[in-house]
Design a protein around this motif. Structure first.
Motif, short mmCIF file in Angstrom:
data_model
loop_
_atom_site.label_atom_id
_atom_site.label_comp_id
_atom_site.label_asym_id
_atom_site.label_seq_id
_atom_site.Cartn_x
_atom_site.Cartn_y
_atom_site.Cartn_z
N ASN A 1 0.82 -1.22 0.00
CA ASN A 1 0.00 0.00 0.00
C ASN A 1 0.85 1.27 0.00
O ASN A 1 0.38 2.34 0.36
N VAL B 1 0.44 -4.26 -9.00
CA VAL B 1 -0.91 -3.97 -9.47
C VAL B 1 -1.91 -4.53 -8.48
O VAL B 1 -1.83 -5.71 -8.11
N ASP C 1 -5.92 -4.79 -8.24
CA ASP C 1 -7.25 -4.59 -8.82
C ASP C 1 -7.22 -3.50 -9.90
O ASP C 1 -8.06 -2.60 -9.91
N GLY C 2 -6.22 -3.55 -10.75
CA GLY C 2 -6.15 -2.61 -11.86
C GLY C 2 -5.42 -1.31 -11.57
O GLY C 2 -5.10 -0.56 -12.49
N THR C 3 -5.17 -1.00 -10.30
CA THR C 3 -4.40 0.21 -9.98
C THR C 3 -2.92 -0.17 -9.85
O THR C 3 -2.57 -1.04 -9.06
N GLY D 1 2.91 6.16 -9.37
CA GLY D 1 1.52 5.92 -9.69
C GLY D 1 0.65 6.61 -8.67
O GLY D 1 1.14 7.35 -7.83
N ASP D 2 -0.65 6.38 -8.75
CA ASP D 2 -1.58 7.06 -7.86
C ASP D 2 -1.67 6.32 -6.53
O ASP D 2 -2.41 5.36 -6.39
N ALA E 1 -5.19 6.25 -4.78
CA ALA E 1 -6.12 5.32 -5.42
C ALA E 1 -5.81 3.90 -4.98
O ALA E 1 -6.70 3.10 -4.68
N LEU E 2 -4.51 3.61 -4.91
CA LEU E 2 -4.07 2.29 -4.47
C LEU E 2 -4.53 2.02 -3.03
O LEU E 2 -5.08 0.96 -2.71
N GLN F 1 -6.97 3.20 -1.40
CA GLN F 1 -8.40 3.00 -1.22
C GLN F 1 -8.78 1.54 -1.44
O GLN F 1 -9.84 1.09 -1.03
N LYS F 2 -7.88 0.80 -2.10
CA LYS F 2 -8.19 -0.61 -2.37
C LYS F 2 -7.49 -1.55 -1.40
O LYS F 2 -7.77 -2.74 -1.38
#
Lengths: 217, 244
Positions: free
Chosen positions: B50, B61, B63-65, B72-73, B76-77, B79-80
């Motif tokens: 994370n 990766v 779930d696509g992030t 990278g973001d 966004a990462l 949050q998953k």
């Protein structure tokens, strides 16, 4: 012909002057707090240049005597053609001095918040600003209350130095009375008692807060 | 299709090469146990998932992030990916309920009443519905850790990372936390946990990863891996843990 001063005359004049000491302390503390807050945010930001600039600011004010700072504000500004009254110079000088110290005290409080709090809030996807506002600052504030009140004692005592640039507060009034009455011991004894009466409640209060927040943690 | 995919991941702490090329695939619903000696890189690996530890090289990766070589973001990462820590790290100035509500309201903009319902639901899930208004210092270690789990779940993560979450607990409080984790596993939550609870890893996990010197040294089904270690290092480790 000599004017006779009764003890009450001395006390009355000193009490009157103490109002100015109090007013200057309050102004320096409030304005210094506001400026200090801005410096704190710059100091703990991720921006390298801001960090360095505010670090230098703090070091300069912590590493030079308050008296020199006042001289520079007072004489420096008049040299630059700006006519400053002792009152304005005193307020400005003490504000800068207070802001540097408070920023550094508060930075210590922010640092005192455990690293796990940053990590936990980062993990929850909070942004830096959100971390600060909701997690770090509320905790730093609790830690900061006692040392901040404690520092206010330093501000009150610091106002004595402004007598040298001609601001008529408690110490300046004391010198004038001592010269007029030829009783420096009595007068300065009373002046000291005046400072003590202002400072002692503050340091008592700071101690009480410190105990309270230590128990609460 | 894997939920978490790690490929060629490298991480240095100064001159110290702590992760030396990790490849890992975690499918939805997997319960992965990371084991190994201290300094083997297992906690560091968990913390890269994370973004608490930056990645020098490689791909992550979830779930696509994606993070490529650490870029990278991150938000966004995150949050998953939920995370629970050894030291709980609850926010001491907020009640249990407010701890759980904070991220949904602040990060996702969930309205307060709705976030409050979510918090109540999550606290119910970890068996602490009566502690909504308690502050962390009024709770036992086990209860604090369960609030921390509820706090992570409130963001509806795709995967939950657990970093030695029972290591700081008194022995009699361990089981109440493990019970919550076991329940999450049965409900199909994807879990990646660094743990010293070998029995729990064998019982609940479906994938065991043994880390050694910054590499995945051995992995597989916990039951077979524990019963029949293929490398002397794992055999040694299992022996040492069971002797303790």
């Amino acid at each position: 012909m000599l004017v006779q001063f009764t003890t009450w005359d001395i006390v009355r004049n000193l009490l009157d002057a103490a109002k100015w000491t109090l007013a200057l302390s309050l102004i320096a503390f409030v304005l210094g707090g506001l400026v200090g807050l801005a410096i704190l945010f710059a100091r703990i930001s991720k921006h390298r240049a801001l960090q360095a600039a505010t670090k230098a600011y703090i070091e300069v004010f912590q590493g030079t005597p308050l008296l020199m700072q006042l001289f520079i504000v007072f004489f420096g500004l008049s040299l630059a053609g700006i006519d400053v009254s002792p009152w304005l110079a005193a307020a400005a000088g003490l504000t800068l001095f207070t802001s540097a110290y408070l920023a550094e005290i508060w930075r210590g409080c922010v640092d005192a918040v455990p690293k796990g709090q940053w990590e936990a809030s980062a993990t929850l996807a909070l942004s830096y600003t959100q971390q600060m506002r909701h997690v770090i600052l509320p905790q730093a504030l609790r830690i900061a209350i006692a040392p901040t009140v404690g520092f206010s004692v330093q501000v009150v005592k610091g106002t004595a130095v402004t007598s040298i640039i001609g601001f008529t507060e408690l110490t300046k009034t004391g010198s004038m009375l001592a010269n007029a009455t030829f009783e420096p011991f009595v007068v300065f004894g009373l002046v000291a008692a005046g400072y003590f009466a202002l400072c002692y409640p503050l340091s008592l209060y700071a101690k009480r807060l410190e105990r309270k927040f230590h128990v609460a943690r | 299709m894997s939920l978490v995919k790690i490929a060629g991941l490298h991480k240095h702490f100064g001159a110290n090469h702590v992760l030396k090329g990790i490849d890992l695939d975690v499918a939805r619903g997997d319960v992965v146990a990371l084991i190994g000696r201290s300094g083997s890189g297992k906690s560091t690996l968990l913390r890269t998932i994370n973004g608490l530890e930056s990645i020098d090289k490689g791909e992550l990766v979830v779930d696509g992030t994606a993070l490529h070589d650490g870029r990278g973001d991150l938000r966004a990462l995150r949050q998953k990916v939920g995370m629970v820590f050894q030291q709980f790290n609850l926010f001491p100035h907020l009640t249990a309920g407010q701890n759980v509500m904070l991220a949904p309201t602040v990060v996702k903009g969930t309205p307060k009443p709705e976030a409050c319902d979510i918090a109540k639901e999550m606290l119910l899930k970890v068996g602490l519905s009566d502690k909504f208004d308690s502050y962390p210092d009024q709770l036992s270690g086990g209860q604090q850790q369960r609030v921390a789990i509820a706090r992570a779940l409130a963001m509806q993560p795709k995967v939950l990372l657990c970093d030695e979450i029972t290591s700081a607990l008194d022995p009699e409080l361990v089981s109440e936390v493990l019970a919550v984790v076991r329940q999450l596993a049965t409900e199909g939550m994807t879990l990646i946990m660094v743990t010293h609870e070998m029995r729990f890893a064998r019982e609940v996990g479906n994938k065991l990863i043994f880390m050694h010197h910054g590499r995945i040294h051995e992995s597989g089904d916990p039951k077979t891996v524990f019963a029949d270690p293929q490398t002397p290092e794992l055999a040694n480790f299992v022996g040492a843990v069971q002797a303790a």
